[in-house]
Design a protein around this motif. Sequence first.
Motif, PDB file in Angstrom:
ATOM      1  N   ILE A  77       0.990  -1.146  -0.050  1.00 24.16           N
ATOM      2  CA  ILE A  77      -0.018   0.110   0.191  1.00 24.16           C
ATOM      3  C   ILE A  77       0.972   1.321  -0.171  1.00 24.16           C
ATOM      4  O   ILE A  77       1.722   1.391   0.797  1.00 24.16           O
ATOM      5  N   LEU A  78       0.800   2.439  -1.097  1.00 23.21           N
ATOM      6  CA  LEU A  78       1.429   3.266  -1.178  1.00 23.21           C
ATOM      7  C   LEU A  78       0.998   4.560  -0.310  1.00 23.21           C
ATOM      8  O   LEU A  78      -0.240   4.820  -0.807  1.00 23.21           O
ATOM      9  N   HIS A  79       1.827   5.432   0.277  1.00 24.10           N
ATOM     10  CA  HIS A  79       1.086   6.552   0.568  1.00 24.10           C
ATOM     11  C   HIS A  79       1.597   7.748  -0.401  1.00 24.10           C
ATOM     12  O   HIS A  79       2.679   7.693  -0.615  1.00 24.10           O
ATOM     13  N   MET A  80       0.586   8.169  -0.735  1.00 24.17           N
ATOM     14  CA  MET A  80       0.884   9.055  -1.640  1.00 24.17           C
ATOM     15  C   MET A  80       0.871  10.608  -1.654  1.00 24.17           C
ATOM     16  O   MET A  80       0.290  10.943  -0.376  1.00 24.17           O
ATOM     17  N   PRO A  81       1.868  11.379  -1.977  1.00 25.29           N
ATOM     18  CA  PRO A  81       1.806  12.940  -1.535  1.00 25.29           C
ATOM     19  C   PRO A  81       0.923  13.464  -2.103  1.00 25.29           C
ATOM     20  O   PRO A  81      -0.059  13.033  -3.142  1.00 25.29           O
ATOM     21  N   SER A  82       0.273  14.514  -1.265  1.00 28.57           N
ATOM     22  CA  SER A  82      -0.889  15.313  -1.781  1.00 28.57           C
ATOM     23  C   SER A  82      -0.476  16.446  -2.198  1.00 28.57           C
ATOM     24  O   SER A  82       0.811  16.664  -2.226  1.00 28.57           O
ATOM     25  N   GLU A  83      -1.563  17.606  -2.327  1.00 33.04           N
ATOM     26  CA  GLU A  83      -1.034  18.821  -3.031  1.00 33.04           C
ATOM     27  C   GLU A  83       0.304  19.415  -2.345  1.00 33.04           C
ATOM     28  O   GLU A  83       0.523  19.401  -1.379  1.00 33.04           O
ATOM     29  N   SER A  84       1.026  20.288  -3.277  1.00 26.82           N
ATOM     30  CA  SER A  84       2.157  20.837  -3.079  1.00 26.82           C
ATOM     31  C   SER A  84       2.354  21.942  -3.754  1.00 26.82           C
ATOM     32  O   SER A  84       2.132  22.012  -5.116  1.00 26.82           O
ATOM     33  N   PRO A  85       2.950  23.089  -3.240  1.00 28.44           N
ATOM     34  CA  PRO A  85       3.348  24.373  -4.174  1.00 28.44           C
ATOM     35  C   PRO A  85       4.644  24.248  -4.759  1.00 28.44           C
ATOM     36  O   PRO A  85       4.644  25.049  -5.623  1.00 28.44           O
ATOM     37  N   TRP A  86       5.387  23.321  -4.569  1.00 29.55           N
ATOM     38  CA  TRP A  86       6.747  23.236  -5.065  1.00 29.55           C
ATOM     39  C   TRP A  86       7.017  22.937  -6.453  1.00 29.55           C
ATOM     40  O   TRP A  86       7.799  23.614  -7.006  1.00 29.55           O
ATOM     41  N   PRO A  87       6.151  22.073  -6.962  1.00 29.38           N
ATOM     42  CA  PRO A  87       6.263  21.765  -8.305  1.00 29.38           C
ATOM     43  C   PRO A  87       5.904  23.165  -9.269  1.00 29.38           C
ATOM     44  O   PRO A  87       6.711  23.438 -10.179  1.00 29.38           O
ATOM     45  N   PHE A  88       4.982  23.820  -8.894  1.00 28.60           N
ATOM     46  CA  PHE A  88       4.596  25.227  -9.437  1.00 28.60           C
ATOM     47  C   PHE A  88       5.831  26.184  -9.224  1.00 28.60           C
ATOM     48  O   PHE A  88       6.267  26.871 -10.313  1.00 28.60           O
ATOM     49  N   VAL A  89       6.353  26.338  -8.132  1.00 33.23           N
ATOM     50  CA  VAL A  89       7.586  27.090  -7.836  1.00 33.23           C
ATOM     51  C   VAL A  89       8.701  26.723  -8.599  1.00 33.23           C
ATOM     52  O   VAL A  89       9.406  27.572  -9.232  1.00 33.23           O
ATOM     53  N   LEU A  90       9.163  25.460  -8.791  1.00 32.02           N
ATOM     54  CA  LEU A  90      10.128  25.007  -9.378  1.00 32.02           C
ATOM     55  C   LEU A  90      10.172  25.162 -10.907  1.00 32.02           C
ATOM     56  O   LEU A  90      10.944  25.578 -11.496  1.00 32.02           O
ATOM     57  N   GLY A  91       8.766  25.033 -11.294  1.00 30.51           N
ATOM     58  CA  GLY A  91       8.493  25.460 -12.697  1.00 30.51           C
ATOM     59  C   GLY A  91       8.671  26.964 -13.055  1.00 30.51           C
ATOM     60  O   GLY A  91       9.307  27.116 -14.065  1.00 30.51           O
ATOM     61  N   ILE A  92       8.493  27.800 -12.350  1.00 28.36           N
ATOM     62  CA  ILE A  92       8.799  29.131 -12.186  1.00 28.36           C
ATOM     63  C   ILE A  92      10.263  29.485 -12.328  1.00 28.36           C
ATOM     64  O   ILE A  92      10.804  30.071 -13.417  1.00 28.36           O
ATOM     65  N   VAL A  93      10.933  28.874 -11.304  1.00 31.17           N
ATOM     66  CA  VAL A  93      12.561  29.189 -11.332  1.00 31.17           C
ATOM     67  C   VAL A  93      13.067  28.469 -12.569  1.00 31.17           C
ATOM     68  O   VAL A  93      14.116  29.317 -13.008  1.00 31.17           O
ATOM     69  N   ALA A  94      12.826  27.232 -13.197  1.00 32.59           N
ATOM     70  CA  ALA A  94      13.373  26.621 -14.030  1.00 32.59           C
ATOM     71  C   ALA A  94      13.271  27.488 -15.163  1.00 32.59           C
ATOM     72  O   ALA A  94      13.860  27.842 -16.046  1.00 32.59           O
ATOM     73  N   THR A  95      12.077  27.894 -15.364  1.00 29.02           N
ATOM     74  CA  THR A  95      11.609  28.785 -16.734  1.00 29.02           C
ATOM     75  C   THR A  95      12.432  30.495 -16.712  1.00 29.02           C
ATOM     76  O   THR A  95      12.979  30.618 -17.696  1.00 29.02           O
ATOM     77  N   LEU A  96      12.427  30.917 -15.437  1.00 31.80           N
ATOM     78  CA  LEU A  96      12.981  32.073 -15.533  1.00 31.80           C
ATOM     79  C   LEU A  96      14.870  31.715 -15.704  1.00 31.80           C
ATOM     80  O   LEU A  96      15.414  32.650 -16.426  1.00 31.80           O
ATOM     81  N   GLY A  97      15.102  30.891 -15.174  1.00 34.82           N
ATOM     82  CA  GLY A  97      16.531  30.349 -15.339  1.00 34.82           C
ATOM     83  C   GLY A  97      16.919  30.387 -16.886  1.00 34.82           C
ATOM     84  O   GLY A  97      18.102  30.801 -17.264  1.00 34.82           O
ATOM     85  N   THR A  98      16.178  29.495 -17.554  1.00 37.75           N
ATOM     86  CA  THR A  98      16.207  29.507 -18.907  1.00 37.75           C
ATOM     87  C   THR A  98      16.157  30.736 -19.644  1.00 37.75           C
ATOM     88  O   THR A  98      17.021  31.006 -20.476  1.00 37.75           O
ATOM     89  N   ALA A  99      15.356  31.718 -19.348  1.00 37.59           N
ATOM     90  CA  ALA A  99      15.509  32.927 -19.696  1.00 37.59           C
ATOM     91  C   ALA A  99      16.507  33.701 -19.548  1.00 37.59           C
ATOM     92  O   ALA A  99      17.112  34.389 -20.566  1.00 37.59           O
ATOM     93  N   PHE A 100      17.173  33.571 -18.505  1.00 36.32           N
ATOM     94  CA  PHE A 100      18.308  34.138 -18.156  1.00 36.32           C
ATOM     95  C   PHE A 100      19.544  34.010 -18.863  1.00 36.32           C
ATOM     96  O   PHE A 100      20.561  34.588 -19.579  1.00 36.32           O
TER      97      PHE A 100
END
Lengths: 190, 635
Positions: free
Chosen positions: B581-604
């Motif tokens: 039986i797996l305990h699944m992670p629930s909602e998290s703000p970090w994927p969204f934040v990491l998405g922004i950081v990665a996109t901005l990093g690429t833009a720089f």
Amino acid sequence: MTTAPVPRARPNGWYGMLALVAAESALFATLLATYAYLRFSDPRWPPPGIEPPSITAPLVLALVLVAASAPLAIASRTARRRGAGPLVAPVALALVIQAVYLAFQVHLYADDLGRFSAGGSAYGSIYFTLLAVHHAHVGVGVLLDGWLLTRLRGDLTEYRRGAVMAVALYWYFVSLAGLAVTATILIPAW
Amino acid sequence: MAVESPAPAAAARIDRLERIWAERPGLTGWLTTTDHKRIALLYLATSLAFFAAGGAEALAMRTQLAQPNERVIGPATYDQLMTMHGVTMIFFFVIPLSIGAFGNYLVPLMIGARDMAFPRMNALSYWLFLGSGLLVYTSLLLGMAPDAGWFDYVPLASRRFSPGLGIDFYALGLILNGVSSSAAAANFLVTIAKLRAPGMSLNRMPLFCYAILATSFSLIFALPPLTADLVFLELDRKLGFKFFDVAHGGDPLLWQHLFWIFGHPEVYIIVLPAFGIATSIIPTFTRRMMAAFPLVAVAELLVAFIGFGVWVHHMFATGLPATTMVFFAAASLIIVIPSGIQIFAWCMTMVTGRPEFKTPLLFIVGFIVFFVFGGLSGITLAAVPFDQQVTDTYYVVAHFHYVIWGAAVFPLLGGLYYWFPKVTGRMYYERVGQLTFWLVFAGTNLTFFPMHISGMLGMPRRVWTYPGGLGWNVENLLSTIGAFFLAGGLVVLLANLVVSAYRGAPAGPNPFGGGTLEWATSSPPPAYNFDVIPQVTSAYACWDDADRADDRRRLETGELVLEEGHETTASTPVDGHLDEILHMPSESPWPFVLGIVATLGTAFVLTDHYLIAAVAVALAAAVLTLWHAKEPAAA
């Protein structure tokens, strides 16, 4: 109520790492194939004015990196069998060897950059790119080791067992890729 | 299940599941969601928005080409629109729609799981995809879009001949997009290997999941060569490396090899989910299981595998040795065999079943017609001498639009209708749906068929205009009329679905009598997908009434309801025995934040601010640490 059975298959994290390793193997295969492709389209390899790489240091280092996987293999076995063996000590040992390896390699890299440039020839471009990608993988692995050590101080949960197995798998791959990379960059020296 | 009024014990269990799986309301909920169904809807909305953009670009080009010597848009703009059209349709429309939307929504439901194996990485895939799309489209808004074609050949794409930022937007945007797709593929591989419901051994897995499995394998191995190629290009452009520079030992053909080592598997990455949708729709509307089920499963995997051995057929006109070309011509012919197996299996299923030609099945029939037609023109292109005659003409454009638009997108349109009741809980308007099929079918032929002829008459592709008197005028005018006709049909399709979403008749859990597990739960499915983890004894689990009755009984007794936490089951990869039986992670703000950081990093990196980009990398590492700070509860 359902009680959780003891898992028989490897954990999801290990399978996820396997998928990452598959993608990484395609990346390294592409870089090695590029090296071979450029090598065979240019008869002057390396181009005049660039010394072929020395053999001893890269070979010894590559073997050291492979050796560092041995303690990780022991830790991974312990984690998989839920054994009582130590986990922190082998991971810490691997971390030290791998970090020293990386320091030596960065030193050699800087030395090479002083001798010839990546922008001077296709040889320089693929040589420095290939090595940089490999070293970056070692660097990420060292960070993973460190993160793992902070976790292994507490209780040994299923999650942490899985992490040991996944990090060990990552290092098996990076070590093998290191051998292939070393064999490839030494082609002009044979 | 959830539709019937449950007994008190069952009602209490469902109540607990509702509470455990509830996510935050409103916008915050969408930004932090890890529910595969909501992520799929995000993919759907985003990919359809990019589809509209790519379609508008196509219409602008067709308007410019309607008559000889038109001056609607200039050559520079035309090149940008042409490049953006290709990049958009492939990277920002078809793949995100087929894998991101259909794959994400359906795979966990079809295998009886409550989520993907890595729910937060799933969210990260979406945010990286959105970031890459917005990054590439920024270039169009700034008027500096890439303009070297979707395959971006050097030396045209080198700094010397394309000094602007356009190519950099292309290369860096696609690297980001590749990371997103690789993560999604890894997620599907582990989900399909491990999260199948108890009893779903590999031979009982739905064929759609085989298609997604094959696609994920292809993505995992095909994207790294593209990423390496794009990195080489950026190193050449930004730091003066010499990968593609002949004067310093480099080779422009290296770009083409690596691009097509990715690019041809990519064709199958696009078309395999479509195959999977066809194998889902046909059994439902013909009331029988797929004919040759195991052969079709193996054929789907074989297509993906052989797809890696055919890339040089894109390079027959580059002066490679004859032996090389013969090998790849042969491989290009061999790949017809697994494709043929599937075509015959689809036809045989329809012939031996009792087909009911509702809208989804009509789109599949259209797909088969286009796939056969595009496949046959593909065989003509596998003949090296013929290829060398028509390469870079509109004949090639006609061929790949029959395959990519006709064969790959038609099942996606059929799938939109087919799963619409599942997603919304309401029926679409059937008569309008059938009418739409005929509009889109006719529009497709009217747009793309004349291109075969203009190509044979020598019209080169990628030209922004052409003089009159070459015999291409009628064909081009027909194509342009067809394009607007086709666009009209798609507007009707969209209108049907939007209106139906609000005013359609209630659908119930299984309006078409489908056989796979997504039809075993309510429409729309609850956040936890199933009240109880289903037990599976055949490939068409929803047709096994006894098993589904057993599910309802187990809801009463509480067996495999998993009502104590955010949990789902894991099974052994081959036999599908219940494993843990797996305990699944629930909602998290970090994927969204990491998405922004990665996109901005690429833009720089794009704007040569390497120091700030390095800060972004450090920030990303910090976000990853926070992401992993909370470990799942001990099992």
